[in-house]
Write a protein that holds these residues in place. Structure first.
Motif, PDB file in Angstrom:
ATOM      1  N   ARG A   1      51.358  63.314  89.126  1.00  0.00           N
ATOM      2  CA  ARG A   1      52.262  62.255  88.676  1.00  0.00           C
ATOM      3  C   ARG A   1      52.558  61.223  89.765  1.00  0.00           C
ATOM      4  O   ARG A   1      53.542  60.493  89.666  1.00  0.00           O
ATOM      5  N   ARG A   2      51.721  61.164  90.761  1.00  0.00           N
ATOM      6  CA  ARG A   2      51.926  60.128  91.777  1.00  0.00           C
ATOM      7  C   ARG A   2      51.914  58.750  91.119  1.00  0.00           C
ATOM      8  O   ARG A   2      51.104  58.481  90.223  1.00  0.00           O
ATOM      9  N   CYS A   3      52.820  57.879  91.548  1.00  0.00           N
ATOM     10  CA  CYS A   3      52.929  56.552  90.941  1.00  0.00           C
ATOM     11  C   CYS A   3      51.583  55.839  90.984  1.00  0.00           C
ATOM     12  O   CYS A   3      51.032  55.611  92.074  1.00  0.00           O
ATOM     13  N   PRO A   4      51.016  55.478  89.832  1.00  0.00           N
ATOM     14  CA  PRO A   4      49.695  54.840  89.829  1.00  0.00           C
ATOM     15  C   PRO A   4      49.704  53.410  90.330  1.00  0.00           C
ATOM     16  O   PRO A   4      48.655  52.851  90.631  1.00  0.00           O
ATOM     17  N   GLY A   5      50.894  52.803  90.440  1.00  0.00           N
ATOM     18  CA  GLY A   5      50.965  51.416  90.895  1.00  0.00           C
ATOM     19  C   GLY A   5      51.358  51.260  92.347  1.00  0.00           C
ATOM     20  O   GLY A   5      51.849  50.206  92.753  1.00  0.00           O
ATOM     21  N   TYR A   6      51.103  52.292  93.162  1.00  0.00           N
ATOM     22  CA  TYR A   6      51.579  52.249  94.548  1.00  0.00           C
ATOM     23  C   TYR A   6      50.950  51.103  95.350  1.00  0.00           C
ATOM     24  O   TYR A   6      51.625  50.439  96.141  1.00  0.00           O
ATOM     25  N   GLU A   7      49.656  50.849  95.163  1.00  0.00           N
ATOM     26  CA  GLU A   7      49.029  49.771  95.922  1.00  0.00           C
ATOM     27  C   GLU A   7      49.426  48.406  95.368  1.00  0.00           C
ATOM     28  O   GLU A   7      49.607  47.445  96.127  1.00  0.00           O
TER      29      GLU A   7
ATOM     30  N   ASN B   1      53.124  65.530 104.513  1.00  0.00           N
ATOM     31  CA  ASN B   1      54.045  65.804 103.412  1.00  0.00           C
ATOM     32  C   ASN B   1      55.414  65.159 103.574  1.00  0.00           C
ATOM     33  O   ASN B   1      56.260  65.295 102.689  1.00  0.00           O
ATOM     34  N   VAL B   2      55.654  64.460 104.680  1.00  0.00           N
ATOM     35  CA  VAL B   2      57.008  63.975 104.933  1.00  0.00           C
ATOM     36  C   VAL B   2      57.231  62.536 104.478  1.00  0.00           C
ATOM     37  O   VAL B   2      58.369  62.082 104.438  1.00  0.00           O
ATOM     38  N   PHE B   3      56.178  61.809 104.138  1.00  0.00           N
ATOM     39  CA  PHE B   3      56.337  60.438 103.650  1.00  0.00           C
ATOM     40  C   PHE B   3      55.740  60.348 102.252  1.00  0.00           C
ATOM     41  O   PHE B   3      54.526  60.273 102.077  1.00  0.00           O
ATOM     42  N   THR B   4      56.606  60.380 101.255  1.00  0.00           N
ATOM     43  CA  THR B   4      56.138  60.426  99.863  1.00  0.00           C
ATOM     44  C   THR B   4      56.916  59.436  98.990  1.00  0.00           C
ATOM     45  O   THR B   4      57.550  59.827  98.001  1.00  0.00           O
ATOM     46  N   PRO B   5      56.911  58.139  99.328  1.00  0.00           N
ATOM     47  CA  PRO B   5      57.707  57.181  98.546  1.00  0.00           C
ATOM     48  C   PRO B   5      57.225  57.017  97.114  1.00  0.00           C
ATOM     49  O   PRO B   5      57.984  56.569  96.255  1.00  0.00           O
ATOM     50  N   PHE B   6      55.968  57.371  96.853  1.00  0.00           N
ATOM     51  CA  PHE B   6      55.428  57.224  95.504  1.00  0.00           C
ATOM     52  C   PHE B   6      55.183  58.577  94.834  1.00  0.00           C
ATOM     53  O   PHE B   6      54.419  58.684  93.873  1.00  0.00           O
ATOM     54  N   GLY B   7      55.848  59.616  95.353  1.00  0.00           N
ATOM     55  CA  GLY B   7      55.662  60.940  94.786  1.00  0.00           C
ATOM     56  C   GLY B   7      54.347  61.542  95.223  1.00  0.00           C
ATOM     57  O   GLY B   7      53.823  61.249  96.302  1.00  0.00           O
ATOM     58  N   GLY B   8      53.797  62.395  94.388  1.00  0.00           N
ATOM     59  CA  GLY B   8      52.546  63.049  94.730  1.00  0.00           C
ATOM     60  C   GLY B   8      52.061  63.898  93.574  1.00  0.00           C
ATOM     61  O   GLY B   8      52.698  63.979  92.525  1.00  0.00           O
ATOM     62  N   GLY B   9      50.919  64.519  93.772  1.00  0.00           N
ATOM     63  CA  GLY B   9      50.351  65.357  92.731  1.00  0.00           C
ATOM     64  C   GLY B   9      49.876  64.538  91.538  1.00  0.00           C
ATOM     65  O   GLY B   9      49.659  63.330  91.641  1.00  0.00           O
TER      66      GLY B   9
END
Length: 486
Positions: A426-432, A416-424
């Motif tokens: 609404r997690r950023c869909p373009g993270y990769e 839970n401590v590294f969440t640069p793209f959010g989570g749940g």
């Protein structure tokens, strides 16, 4: 936001402030709730001025740091006209993210809502958000990146770098790269006069995000609304033209085509997405793909420049790829997957410079957490960057250290401590996609150029994370197989 506009906005918020405060007080008396510790600051304006003043320093989280030291990782404040609970606690942040739509709902300033449009992915809720988010995820997954998008990313990065000579403003050039990439992925347009003009209007739209959402008081917001109208008209024309092309049997492999082939629903529950839904959706995706990734590109170069050992290690990794490929410049998927240290650099840049420092949500009901109660209607801010910069979770947390990611478990065992793209949901869909773009950019940058900063520059964090002078550098072309020199 200038001082006059800020005070005008705060003056207009006085009545709402007193009303909300009275309602909150009555609610607390009835429920005998226990708010997180903190202060609401001065009458009328709360702690808004302290927040703005704090983020003008070079400390990335001065406002939160000060209050965490006094009150702990969850505290109460009052900013921008609303009582708000801040969280710098990873478990609480996860709880907030995972309970999207049930206990919390997204809530952003009126200026952002008006400029993005009600059908932007950031503001959508319920079934429509789920469908659009799923569609975006499916278009930016590993398979699509490998088979279709990587070739365009590689080609457009090289095309932009071909024009570099002498002194360049890195942040400006990075924005050109990411904007052209996003336009290509959304609508299949290569760089041209049309895309250049569209980008100019987009810059005006983004400048209005943190202005007073009243045209009579803010010329910045007024210009942003006008630019937004022009962008929407341009995108609407593209949508209509593409619908006609599809009637003739023509198909393209881009996000717009995926929207046309979406599972339907529409504004009124009919089949297919409406033009308004598609335009708002694409407008917001252009903002997301353009602004955040370009800033990460710039800051990765800044951090590497200031950490010569890391830059040398990165160059060695990419020189090995270059030597293995011989005269072939374009990158393949197996090349991308053979960049382990590059991924450490990406992680560390995201950790320190989280462009989206956190997310705002609104409590849909009274919520009990960690022994406190968040009253219904209050805003909460889940701070990602405060967790990323906490020495409890990351040793020497404010030092750029890519090697911390070389362990298979990473720097910490907690998920839970590294969440640069959010989570749940609404997690950023373009993270990769963002990771691939940054990796390809770094490969061609370090194998084709050497550089030095042209002048001192400053990293600022309000209203967005950016380099104050756009990070000017002086670049020099390297010969194709020139060995690395430090």
């Amino acid at each position: 936001m200038d001082t006059i506009n800020l005070f005008l906005y705060l003056f207009l918020s006085v009545f709402a402030f007193f009303l909300l405060r009275a309602m909150a007080a009555a609610h607390l008396r009835r429920r005998k709730t226990r708010l997180p510790p903190g202060t609401v600051g001065l009458p009328f304006i709360g702690e808004t001025l302290q927040l703005i003043s704090a983020y003008k320093t070079e400390n990335p989280e001065p406002f939160i740091d000060d209050r965490v030291s006094k009150y702990g990782n969850i505290f109460t404040t009052h900013i921008f006209g609303e009582p708000t609970v801040f969280s710098a606690d990873p478990e609480t942040n996860r709880f907030i993210l995972q309970n999207e739509g049930r206990l919390f709902e997204s809530s952003y300033p009126g200026s952002i809502q008006n400029l993005l449009g009600r059908y932007s992915l950031l503001l959508m809720r319920g079934t429509l958000h789920k469908r659009m988010h799923s569609l975006t995820m499916s278009f930016a997954n590993s398979s699509i990146l490998k088979d279709h998008l990587l070739a365009d990313i590689d080609r457009l990065v090289r095309l932009n770098l071909d024009s570099w000579t002498g002194r360049v403003f890195l942040m400006e050039e990075a924005k050109k790269i990411t904007f052209n990439l996003t336009v290509k992925q959304l609508m299949s347009f290569d760089p041209c006069d049309w895309t250049e003009n569209l980008m100019k209007e987009y810059m005006l739209v983004i400048e209005g995000f943190f202005s007073i959402p009243l045209p009579i008081f803010s010329s910045t917001y007024r210009k942003a609304i006008q630019a937004r109208r022009k962008v929407a008209e341009a995108l609407g024309l593209v949508v209509r033209d593409r619908r006609k092309e599809r009637e003739g049997g023509e198909r393209k492999n881009d996000m717009l085509e995926a929207l046309f082939e979406g599972d339907g629903g529409g504004v009124e529950g009919g089949g297919g997405f409406s033009d308004e839904e598609i335009v708002d959706f694409m407008l917001a995706l252009l903002v997301a793909g353009y602004e955040t990734t370009s800033t990460i590109m710039t800051l990765a170069v800044k951090f590497l420049t200031e950490t010569p050992h890391a830059l040398s290690h990165l160059k060695e990794e990419h020189e090995e790829i270059r030597l293995r490929k011989g005269e072939i410049e374009s990158l393949q998927w197996e090349d991308y997957k053979s960049m382990p240290f590059t991924q450490c650099v990406v992680n560390e840049t995201l950790r320190i410079a989280n462009i989206i420092s956190g997310v705002f949500r609104r409590a849909k009901t009274d919520i009990s957490i960690k022994g406190y109660t968040i009253p219904k209607g209050w805003k909460v801010f889940a701070s990602f960057r405060a967790v990323h910069l906490d020495h409890v979770h990351f040793k020497d947390a404010r030092t750029f250290d890519p090697w911390r990611w070389q362990s298979s478990a990473g720097p910490t065992s907690s998920p839970n401590v590294f969440t640069p793209f959010g989570g749940g949901p609404r997690r950023c869909p373009g993270y990769e996609l963002a990771r691939v773009e940054l990796s390809v950019f770094l490969h061609h940058l370090v194998t084709r150029f050497s550089w030095v900063p042209a002048e001192p520059d400053k990293l600022v964090f309000f209203p967005t994370t950016r380099m104050q002078k756009r990070y000017p550098i002086i670049v020099q072309h390297r010969s194709l197989f020139e060995p690395c020199k430090e």
